[in-house]
Scaffold this motif. Structure first.
Motif, PDB file in Angstrom:
ATOM      1  N   MET A   1       4.144 -19.538  14.477  1.00 30.22           N
ATOM      2  CA  MET A   1       4.896 -20.065  15.147  1.00 30.22           C
ATOM      3  C   MET A   1       3.873 -21.591  16.138  1.00 30.22           C
ATOM      4  O   MET A   1       2.940 -21.383  16.179  1.00 30.22           O
ATOM      5  CB  MET A   1       3.973 -19.220  16.857  1.00 30.22           C
ATOM      6  CG  MET A   1       5.208 -19.112  17.593  1.00 30.22           C
ATOM      7  SD  MET A   1       4.730 -18.171  19.262  1.00 30.22           S
ATOM      8  CE  MET A   1       5.936 -16.948  19.584  1.00 30.22           C
TER       9      MET A   1
ATOM     10  N   CYS B   1       1.152 -22.320  18.810  1.00 26.12           N
ATOM     11  CA  CYS B   1       0.436 -21.163  18.371  1.00 26.12           C
ATOM     12  C   CYS B   1      -1.328 -21.954  18.591  1.00 26.12           C
ATOM     13  O   CYS B   1      -1.130 -22.209  16.729  1.00 26.12           O
ATOM     14  CB  CYS B   1       0.652 -19.845  17.671  1.00 26.12           C
ATOM     15  SG  CYS B   1      -0.798 -19.057  17.735  1.00 26.12           S
TER      16      CYS B   1
ATOM     17  N   PHE C   1      -3.863 -20.089  17.159  1.00 24.90           N
ATOM     18  CA  PHE C   1      -4.900 -19.611  16.057  1.00 24.90           C
ATOM     19  C   PHE C   1      -3.700 -19.476  14.675  1.00 24.90           C
ATOM     20  O   PHE C   1      -3.784 -19.667  13.289  1.00 24.90           O
ATOM     21  CB  PHE C   1      -5.286 -18.315  16.701  1.00 24.90           C
ATOM     22  CG  PHE C   1      -5.915 -17.881  17.267  1.00 24.90           C
ATOM     23  CD1 PHE C   1      -6.811 -18.758  17.671  1.00 24.90           C
ATOM     24  CD2 PHE C   1      -6.240 -16.547  17.451  1.00 24.90           C
ATOM     25  CE1 PHE C   1      -7.754 -19.176  18.309  1.00 24.90           C
ATOM     26  CE2 PHE C   1      -7.423 -16.466  18.666  1.00 24.90           C
ATOM     27  CZ  PHE C   1      -8.278 -17.726  18.961  1.00 24.90           C
ATOM     28  N   CYS C   2      -2.171 -19.388  14.681  1.00 28.47           N
ATOM     29  CA  CYS C   2      -1.202 -20.411  14.006  1.00 28.47           C
ATOM     30  C   CYS C   2      -1.622 -21.505  12.566  1.00 28.47           C
ATOM     31  O   CYS C   2      -1.658 -21.478  11.780  1.00 28.47           O
ATOM     32  CB  CYS C   2      -0.344 -20.028  13.893  1.00 28.47           C
ATOM     33  SG  CYS C   2       0.833 -18.754  14.288  1.00 28.47           S
TER      34      CYS C   2
ATOM     35  N   HIS D   1       2.300 -14.310  12.906  1.00 25.86           N
ATOM     36  CA  HIS D   1       1.779 -14.537  14.561  1.00 25.86           C
ATOM     37  C   HIS D   1       2.394 -12.985  14.939  1.00 25.86           C
ATOM     38  O   HIS D   1       3.335 -12.924  15.125  1.00 25.86           O
ATOM     39  CB  HIS D   1       2.463 -15.078  15.069  1.00 25.86           C
ATOM     40  CG  HIS D   1       2.652 -15.749  16.459  1.00 25.86           C
ATOM     41  ND1 HIS D   1       1.717 -16.143  17.482  1.00 25.86           N
ATOM     42  CD2 HIS D   1       3.634 -14.805  17.862  1.00 25.86           C
ATOM     43  CE1 HIS D   1       1.996 -16.469  18.397  1.00 25.86           C
ATOM     44  NE2 HIS D   1       2.844 -15.614  18.794  1.00 25.86           N
TER      45      HIS D   1
ATOM     46  N   HIS E   1      -1.861 -14.714  19.921  1.00 28.57           N
ATOM     47  CA  HIS E   1      -2.076 -14.418  19.004  1.00 28.57           C
ATOM     48  C   HIS E   1      -2.911 -13.172  18.736  1.00 28.57           C
ATOM     49  O   HIS E   1      -4.141 -13.549  19.163  1.00 28.57           O
ATOM     50  CB  HIS E   1      -2.578 -15.461  18.430  1.00 28.57           C
ATOM     51  CG  HIS E   1      -2.263 -15.034  16.654  1.00 28.57           C
ATOM     52  ND1 HIS E   1      -1.869 -16.108  15.883  1.00 28.57           N
ATOM     53  CD2 HIS E   1      -3.081 -14.522  16.281  1.00 28.57           C
ATOM     54  CE1 HIS E   1      -1.470 -15.952  14.548  1.00 28.57           C
ATOM     55  NE2 HIS E   1      -2.423 -14.548  14.944  1.00 28.57           N
TER      56      HIS E   1
END
Ligand code: 5GP
Ligand code: ZN
Length: 114
Positions: free
Chosen positions: A1, A4, A6-7, A46, A98
């Motif tokens: 994603m 995002c 953390f992505c 994700h 996430h």
């Protein structure tokens, strides 16, 4: 994603302080640690919240716990003890959408948590 946080850690667009990585999971130090050891363990794929898990994600969620145990040993907190938790949505205190498991150790944890 694409939007995002953390992505972006997973793709390397943002470089976290990584403490463990395998094909499915990434673990890195929390930027605002609440304990001497505070690591976030995330699936590389994700998933927004615990509510979004599908039956096929069962293995992946188990891998977060397995990674937590490895990181705890690596960080030297396994025997003394530590806490793992996943916050979900507003009242659970989730701010990054996430899924991530917190691993905290290196001090005695209070109970109940705030
Ligand atoms: P939540 O409240 O969603 O369960 O936890 C989000 C966690 O992400 C918080 O503990 C927060 O300190 C951490 N965090 C937020 N932004 C960053 C960041 O840019 N880098 C790292 N390493 N951790 C972050
Ligand atoms: Zn994501």
């Amino acid at each position: 994603m694409s939007d995002c946080l953390f992505c972006k850690m997973v793709t390397g667009e943002i470089a976290p302080d990584v403490v463990y990585e395998d094909d499915d999971v990434l673990a890195f130090r929390d930027i605002n640690p609440q304990a001497p050891t505070h690591v976030l363990i995330v699936p590389k794929r994700h998933i927004s919240t615990l509510n979004d898990l599908e039956p096929d994600d069962a293995r992946l969620i188990g891998q977060l716990s397995l990674a937590a145990a490895k990181v705890a040993a690596q960080e030297g907190v396994a025997d003394a003890g530590y806490r793992t938790l996943i916050n979900t949505n507003r009242e659970g205190g989730q701010v990054v959408f996430h899924i991530h498991m917190h691993l905290m150790g290196g001090r005695r944890m209070g109970w109940p948590p705030g």
